[in-house]
Every structure is written in C-alpha cells, then in structure tokens.
Design a protein around this motif. Sequence first.
Motif, PDB file in Angstrom:
ATOM      1  N   ILE A  59       4.047  -0.006  12.238  1.00  0.00           N
ATOM      2  CA  ILE A  59       3.832  -0.484  13.823  1.00  0.00           C
ATOM      3  C   ILE A  59       2.713  -0.564  14.793  1.00  0.00           C
ATOM      4  O   ILE A  59       1.375  -1.086  14.135  1.00  0.00           O
ATOM      5  N   GLN A  60       2.227   0.801  15.487  1.00  0.00           N
ATOM      6  CA  GLN A  60       1.181   1.223  15.645  1.00  0.00           C
ATOM      7  C   GLN A  60      -0.510   1.020  15.060  1.00  0.00           C
ATOM      8  O   GLN A  60      -1.120   1.142  15.572  1.00  0.00           O
ATOM      9  N   HIS A  61      -0.093   2.003  13.898  1.00  0.00           N
ATOM     10  CA  HIS A  61      -1.602   2.067  13.277  1.00  0.00           C
ATOM     11  C   HIS A  61      -1.480   1.458  11.926  1.00  0.00           C
ATOM     12  O   HIS A  61      -1.706   1.777  11.089  1.00  0.00           O
ATOM     13  N   ASN A  62      -0.835  -0.053  12.016  1.00  0.00           N
ATOM     14  CA  ASN A  62      -0.593  -0.830  10.398  1.00  0.00           C
ATOM     15  C   ASN A  62      -1.376  -1.645  11.276  1.00  0.00           C
ATOM     16  O   ASN A  62      -1.302  -2.978  12.258  1.00  0.00           O
ATOM     17  N   SER A  63      -3.006  -1.815  10.195  1.00  0.00           N
ATOM     18  CA  SER A  63      -4.740  -2.652  11.174  1.00  0.00           C
ATOM     19  C   SER A  63      -3.819  -4.069  10.127  1.00  0.00           C
ATOM     20  O   SER A  63      -4.684  -5.499  10.432  1.00  0.00           O
ATOM     21  N   THR A  64      -2.657  -4.275   9.026  1.00  0.00           N
ATOM     22  CA  THR A  64      -2.678  -5.630   8.613  1.00  0.00           C
ATOM     23  C   THR A  64      -2.000  -6.656   9.626  1.00  0.00           C
ATOM     24  O   THR A  64      -1.816  -7.149   9.127  1.00  0.00           O
ATOM     25  N   GLY A  84      -2.791  -1.146  -0.382  1.00  0.00           N
ATOM     26  CA  GLY A  84      -2.454   0.066   0.288  1.00  0.00           C
ATOM     27  C   GLY A  84      -1.836  -0.282   2.165  1.00  0.00           C
ATOM     28  O   GLY A  84      -1.456   0.849   2.480  1.00  0.00           O
ATOM     29  N   ALA A  85      -1.401  -1.183   2.151  1.00  0.00           N
ATOM     30  CA  ALA A  85      -0.768  -1.905   2.867  1.00  0.00           C
ATOM     31  C   ALA A  85       0.291  -1.165   3.997  1.00  0.00           C
ATOM     32  O   ALA A  85       1.371  -1.437   2.854  1.00  0.00           O
ATOM     33  N   PRO A  86       0.754  -1.200   4.925  1.00  0.00           N
ATOM     34  CA  PRO A  86       2.087  -0.397   4.742  1.00  0.00           C
ATOM     35  C   PRO A  86       2.973  -1.144   4.503  1.00  0.00           C
ATOM     36  O   PRO A  86       3.195  -2.296   4.645  1.00  0.00           O
ATOM     37  N   ASP A  87       4.856  -0.804   4.133  1.00  0.00           N
ATOM     38  CA  ASP A  87       5.427  -1.835   3.621  1.00  0.00           C
ATOM     39  C   ASP A  87       5.062  -3.430   3.260  1.00  0.00           C
ATOM     40  O   ASP A  87       5.508  -4.499   2.874  1.00  0.00           O
ATOM     41  N   ALA A  88       4.620  -3.314   2.696  1.00  0.00           N
ATOM     42  CA  ALA A  88       3.864  -4.815   1.800  1.00  0.00           C
ATOM     43  C   ALA A  88       4.852  -5.653   1.069  1.00  0.00           C
ATOM     44  O   ALA A  88       4.959  -6.680   0.603  1.00  0.00           O
TER      45      ALA A  88
END
Length: 70
Positions: free
Chosen positions: A28-33, A52-56
């Motif tokens: 959430i905080q550091h996810n630029s996506t 490499g996007a978190p939780d893609a």
Amino acid sequence: MVGLCLLTLTCYVGVMRAGFVYDDSWTIQHNSTIRRLDNLPALLRGELWPRGAPDAWRPVQVLSQMLDYR
C-alpha cells in the motif's frame, strides 16, 4: 441495536492507534502501481506481474487499492 454498536466500537477502538502490519508497507504505502490509473490496462492484461508489481496476481485487490488511492 445501539448497545451492540457501542460494544463493538468499544472493543475495536484500540485498533485506530495501530499502524500498518507485515506487508501493508510494500503493498500500500510504497506501491507505485496503485498510484497510477494508467497501470489499469496492464493490470487487466496480466503484465504487471513480470514488472514486479506487488500483488499483481490479485487483480481485484489491486484495482480496489487503485480506486481507494484516488
């Protein structure tokens, strides 16, 4: 009904002081996506995971976070 609501609020009032936990920092905080809605087409095509996007691999969650961020 009012009593049940007050009891529930009393039980959970301490949660409001809690910070983020475990993976909230990078999802959430550091996810630029989630900050950019122009990532939406790539999310729907499944192209964010190789980037490499978190939780893609959870497209509905990422979409929800995108809308929440907006």
